[in-house]
Each structure stands twice: as C-alpha cells, then as structure tokens.
Design an enzyme around this catalytic site. Structure first.
Site, PDB file in Angstrom:
ATOM      1  N   LYS A  23       0.401  -0.984  -0.233  1.00  0.00           N
ATOM      2  CA  LYS A  23       0.401   0.146  -0.020  1.00  0.00           C
ATOM      3  C   LYS A  23       0.516   1.208  -0.024  1.00  0.00           C
ATOM      4  O   LYS A  23       1.746   1.430   0.423  1.00  0.00           O
ATOM      5  CB  LYS A  23      -0.758  -0.051   1.519  1.00  0.00           C
ATOM      6  CG  LYS A  23      -2.074  -1.269   1.119  1.00  0.00           C
ATOM      7  CD  LYS A  23      -3.157  -0.988   2.879  1.00  0.00           C
ATOM      8  CE  LYS A  23      -3.313  -1.993   2.932  1.00  0.00           C
ATOM      9  NZ  LYS A  23      -4.970  -1.639   1.715  1.00  0.00           N
TER      10      LYS A  23
ATOM     11  N   ARG B  28     -10.397 -11.438   2.446  1.00  0.00           N
ATOM     12  CA  ARG B  28     -10.956 -12.386   1.548  1.00  0.00           C
ATOM     13  C   ARG B  28     -10.426 -13.502   1.353  1.00  0.00           C
ATOM     14  O   ARG B  28     -10.772 -14.887   1.301  1.00  0.00           O
ATOM     15  CB  ARG B  28     -11.155 -12.330  -0.236  1.00  0.00           C
ATOM     16  CG  ARG B  28     -10.298 -12.017  -0.608  1.00  0.00           C
ATOM     17  CD  ARG B  28     -10.609 -11.245  -2.252  1.00  0.00           C
ATOM     18  NE  ARG B  28     -10.877  -9.990  -1.378  1.00  0.00           N
ATOM     19  CZ  ARG B  28     -11.018  -8.586  -2.952  1.00  0.00           C
ATOM     20  NH1 ARG B  28     -11.540  -9.143  -3.863  1.00  0.00           N
ATOM     21  NH2 ARG B  28     -10.822  -7.817  -2.380  1.00  0.00           N
TER      22      ARG B  28
HETATM   23  N1  BES Z   1      -8.605  -3.756   4.613  1.00  0.00           N
HETATM   24  C1  BES Z   1      -8.169  -3.644   3.328  1.00  0.00           C
HETATM   25  C2  BES Z   1      -9.825  -3.190   2.612  1.00  0.00           C
HETATM   26  C3  BES Z   1      -9.316  -1.429   3.557  1.00  0.00           C
HETATM   27  C4  BES Z   1      -9.362  -0.463   2.742  1.00  0.00           C
HETATM   28  C5  BES Z   1      -9.618  -1.317   5.175  1.00  0.00           C
HETATM   29  C6  BES Z   1      -9.735   0.920   3.931  1.00  0.00           C
HETATM   30  C7  BES Z   1     -10.421  -0.453   5.960  1.00  0.00           C
HETATM   31  C8  BES Z   1     -10.261   0.865   4.960  1.00  0.00           C
HETATM   32  C9  BES Z   1      -8.056  -4.760   1.898  1.00  0.00           C
HETATM   33  O1  BES Z   1      -7.815  -5.696   2.434  1.00  0.00           O
HETATM   34  C10 BES Z   1      -7.505  -3.763   1.093  1.00  0.00           C
HETATM   35  O2  BES Z   1      -7.021  -3.869   1.003  1.00  0.00           O
HETATM   36  N2  BES Z   1      -8.586  -3.959  -0.196  1.00  0.00           N
HETATM   37  C11 BES Z   1      -8.314  -3.903  -1.353  1.00  0.00           C
HETATM   38  C12 BES Z   1      -9.155  -4.715  -2.295  1.00  0.00           C
HETATM   39  C13 BES Z   1      -8.235  -4.493  -3.637  1.00  0.00           C
HETATM   40  C14 BES Z   1      -6.548  -4.920  -4.319  1.00  0.00           C
HETATM   41  C15 BES Z   1      -9.078  -5.430  -4.291  1.00  0.00           C
HETATM   42  C16 BES Z   1      -8.604  -2.039  -1.737  1.00  0.00           C
HETATM   43  O3  BES Z   1      -9.593  -2.495  -1.297  1.00  0.00           O
HETATM   44  O4  BES Z   1      -8.070  -1.285  -2.564  1.00  0.00           O
HETATM   45 MN    MN Z   2      -5.507  -4.708   2.300  1.00  0.00          MN
END
Ligand code: BES
Ligand code: MN
Ligand code: ZN
Length: 499
Positions: free
Chosen positions: A276, A350
């Site tokens: 990230k 997931r």
């Molecule tokens: N933990 C994150 C989602 C999240 C985002 C939680 C903002 C709390 C606040 C999750 O694991 C994630 O990174 N999701 C990605 C999925 C994508 C790579 C398909 C996302 O939402 O960007």
């Molecule tokens: Mn994630």
C-alpha cells in the site's frame, strides 16, 4: 460505571450535573420546549429560551451554574433537535453527548432526565448504551492521560415507570455497550501491541471470563486443515497466524441451527508485495475489526444467554511483504479445494475468510455471518455512514435487517448477483482474488460466496464504518464497534424464532 435510577423530581436531586433535553417544536422560527415538566427547571430555561440562547438544535449545549432553584451544582440544557425526529436512536446519541460533555469538564457523575415522549424501557437501554459508549477514551498511551472515566450515571424516570422493566433494560444496555467497547479497545491497539498471538490471547481471556469454550491454533493446525488461502497471507510475516474458535453451546439449545460467526483479523495490512502507499498505512492496524467485532459479540451473547448455539471463528494474521511472502500470480488452494489465483496480495481479507467460512461449516454452522474491513470500494459505495450488507438469502437478510433496525446501527444492502462473478473468473485457477476496479465490494462478496456452500450467509463490509474519521458529540474519533449490537440482537431474535 454504576447506573442508577431516580424517580424524584429532577430539580430536587443532588448531583454535580443534571442534564435535561430541550427539543424544538417549531419550524421557523424555532420553538424550544423543555422535555421535563419540573417547574423549577422550566423557570430556569424560560429566560434562556426567550433570549434565543437555547434553541433546541441537536446536541446544542447550554450550561447553567448554581445558584439556582435546583439541587444540582450545574445544569446542562442539551438540544434534542426537532420534536418529531426525536427517536430512541437519536436519544442514544444525546445520552452519549451528555456523557462526553461531563467528561470534558472532569465531572464523573451526572443525572439524565429521560424524555417522557419515548417509551421508558427502550429509552433507558438507549441511554445506557449512549453513556457507556460515550465514556470510551482513545488516549491509552498518552503520558498526560487523566482518568476521565465516569463513575456513575443516574436516569431520572417518572414515578409511574415500570422499574423492573427499566432495570432489565439498563442491564442489557450495559452488556451491549461494554461489549462494543471491548471491540473498540482491541481495535485501537497498534499492531506491535496487537499481533495475531495477542489477539488470540485476548479472545481466550474473554472466553475464560465468560465461561465460553475456546481453542487457539497456530500454523501446524492450519496446514493440517489445508487452509492454503489463510496460510498464504501469513507466510510473509514473522508473526505466526492464529485461528481462534469460540463456542457458546448452551445445553438446552437444539442441535440445529448453529450460527457461525467469522471475523477478519488482519492485525496489520501492509498490502504485502502489492504494498500500500505509505500515506495512511498506519490505519491498517484496524484491519482486525471483524475479529474484534466477533469477540465483543460473543461476550454479549455469553452474558445475555440466547438459547442458540453460536460458534465464532477468528482468522488472525499479519499481511506483510517479505522474502517468503506470496507474490502476485501465485495460486493457492483453500480448505474446500478451490484454487485461487492471487492477482493482488492486498486482497488478503477474502483469502483468510475463505478458509474461516469453510471451517465454520465443518464445525457445524448452518447459518453464517462474517464481518470484515474488506474493501476500500465499500467506502466508495456507501461512504462512512453505512456498513455494507451482502447476502445470498433474502429471508435471512431480511431478518438481519430487522435486527439492524432495532439497534439503530446503519447498514445498507448491496447486491450479490451472478453477473459479478464473471469478474473473478481466472484462466489458470477456479477464481482470482480481485475483480477489477468496478463494483469492488460486490466482487469481494462474490469471492466469499464461493466458500459458504449455499448456507444462508451475511457478509458485513465494515471498512468505512469500523473507524470514525471525525469525532461526534457522542463518540470520539476512532474505533466505533459497529455491528456488535446488531449481531447480538440478531442472535437473540434468531434463538427465539429460528423456524
Ligand atoms: N483492509 C483493506 C480494506 C480497507 C480499506 C479497510 C480501507 C479499511 C479501510 C483490504 O485488505 C484491501 O486492501 N482491499 C483492497 C482490495 C483490492 C486490492 C482489490 C482495496 O480495497 O483496495
Ligand atoms: Mn489488503
Ligand atoms: Zn485488509
């Protein structure tokens, strides 16, 4: 905090702080009206209303200090908003605002007058929920932290009220709110102090305290269970994963149904190799909120004792980049044998939930609810105001929606439809773990659906609602404890009438 009730006239009660609501019965101009018929309070409010210092606007605070015809040292006239909109849910917020106003002035004890226009027992329960959740502080590690915890709150109720029903409502409100605060306390911890091991220890400690059975497993057991999806997320971390099973199995409950709760417990989500951006990454300490929700919910269930079997599973892991971390393109095998092409290692929630959901079924769950901070896309869809509800079963979803409506939590249903499945088809494996940019919260739900095997299932995406981005008058910025009350309410209603 001690919670008491009084039936004396509010103006005669000796207390550091008396809180009385003022509603607005007008349109334009406002027509403020005190929500207490106590003549001494009426006479105090009258000049403030006449001078338009007191308008009744929602969460407005107007203070009056002694001397006054009332026995209280201070009086807080708290704006309650439009009369027609003053529901039990709004009153919960006002009770929280009263608690936070008291704390801000280092007042540890106060009396809150319950408005007569609301049914007394639900209002008392909402008041306790608001006050106890309002008492939560987020300055755990500040050296200048003062102990600001409230010691006592007293509800002022009318003499005609059914005291037994009110005491019952107070007890239930306290259980729900304290459980919600436990969830928030866990979510607030930084990832160095809340590793998967520590999260599992905290779950076990709660279970010991409440008399629940609890099993905690490490990587060996995950391998034995063939939880390849879950393991793939943890393989890039020095911290071992933990799989936690908490069981509430009352002897009198029928063998079926069994409610299975599954929580995403990523104690830190760096994104893994699909790392990230650093801006805001610190917030990913709260990626274990789904698991924390289930710990809070199980605590309340253990205390409220519905006649229903409930099994909760926590999937606790870090998601880190490392020489051993999984890489985009890797193929993993979930516990049910399904092959998964990992397109993005940041779609890790997931993966752990896939195995958690399979395991819940293996342990006998007939109905499933999962909670997860799963996608940024649900925040795009619903903002910070509503959690996303997803379900493969309309009747089950309707029952859950009824629980949500009763608790006043905000959630909105989004679709689960086969059309979206096309986005997660893989050429090399059964499915891939991301479905592209559009409808990301739904494609994530479609992925989970592959692991519930047509059991009635609800998925709660709490990514936008588990953490309050701005302080409210009734709650500080930080973990919200969303979904605890709805899951518990649902479990109780489900026990009472599970067809
Ligand atoms: N933990 C994150 C989602 C999240 C985002 C939680 C903002 C709390 C606040 C999750 O694991 C994630 O990174 N999701 C990605 C999925 C994508 C790579 C398909 C996302 O939402 O960007
Ligand atoms: Mn994630
Ligand atoms: Zn995550």
């Amino acid at each position: 905090m001690k919670i008491a009730i009084t039936t004396s006239a509010p103006s005669t009660v000796e207390t550091p702080l008396l809180v009385v609501l003022v509603t607005d019965r007008g349109d334009k101009p406002p027509a403020p009206e005190l929500l207490s018929s106590d003549p001494a309070l009426q006479s105090l409010a009258a000049p403030l209303i006449a001078a338009a210092d007191l308008t009744g606007k929602f969460a407005e605070t107007v203070w009056h200090l002694a001397p006054s015809p009332a026995a209280a040292q201070r009086i807080l006239f708290l704006g309650a908003g439009k009369y027609a909109k003053l529901t039990t849910d709004e009153f919960r917020k006002l009770a929280g605002a009263a608690a936070r106003a008291a704390k801000a002035r280092n007042i540890k004890s106060f009396v809150l007058v319950l408005p007569q226009l609301l049914p007394a027992a639900p209002a008392a329960q909402a008041a306790v929920e608001g006050i106890v959740t309002g008492d939560f502080d987020v300055d755990t590690y500040r050296s200048d932290r003062k102990d600001q915890a409230l010691t006592e709150a007293t509800l002022s109720v009318s003499e005609s009220a059914d005291a037994k029903a009110i005491y019952q409502a107070i007890a239930e409100g306290a259980i729900l709110a304290e459980s919600q605060n436990l969830t928030r306390e866990l979510a607030l911890e930084p990832s160095n102090l809340m590793t998967p091991t520590i999260l599992a220890d905290r779950a076990r400690a709660m279970c010991e305290e409440e008399g629940l059975a609890c099993e905690v497993y490490g990587p060996d057991k995950l391998r034995e269970l063939k939880m390849g999806a879950f393991l793939s997320v943890s393989q890039g971390s020095e911290e071992e994963p933990r799989l936690v099973v908490m069981r509430y199995e009352p002897a009198t409950a029928p063998a079926s149904p069994v409610l299975g709760l599954v929580g995403k417990g990523i104690t830190f989500d760096s994104g893994g190799i699909s790392i990230k951006p650093s801006d805001g990454m610190e917030k990913m300490k709260y990626d274990m909120c789904g698991a924390a929700t289930m710990i809070g919910a199980m605590r309340a269930i253990a205390q409220l004792k519905p006649n229903l079997r409930v099994i909760a599973i926590l999937c606790a892991s870090e998601n880190m980049p490392d020489g051993k971390a999984q890489k985009p393109g890797d193929v993993q095998f979930a516990m049910n044998g399904k092959s998964i092409e990992v397109i993005n290692t940041d779609a890790e929630g997931r993966l752990v939930l896939a195995d958690g959901l399979c395991y819940a079924r293996q342990l006998g769950a007939t109905h499933l609810i999962d909670a997860a901070t799963l996608t940024g896309a649900v925040v795009v869809a619903l903002g910070y105001h509503n959690a996303g509800i997803f379900s493969n079963n309309d009747a089950f979803a309707a029952r859950f929606a009824a629980a949500v409506a009763r608790t006043g939590e905000k959630m909105w249903r989004l679709p689960v439809e086969q059309d979206y499945f096309e986005h997660i088809r893989s050429e090399i494996a059964d499915i891939k773990n991301t479905g592209g940019r559009w409808g990301g919260a739904v494609t994530a739900a479609m992925f989970l659906k592959e692991f519930v095997d047509d059991k009635p299932w609800i998925h709660l995406d709490i990514a936008g609602t588990a953490w309050l981005e701005e302080s409210k008058a009734w709650m500080p910025k930080g973990p919200s404890g969303i979904a605890v009350r709805s899951i518990v309410d649902f479990a109780r209603a489900f026990a009472a009438n599970s067809e």
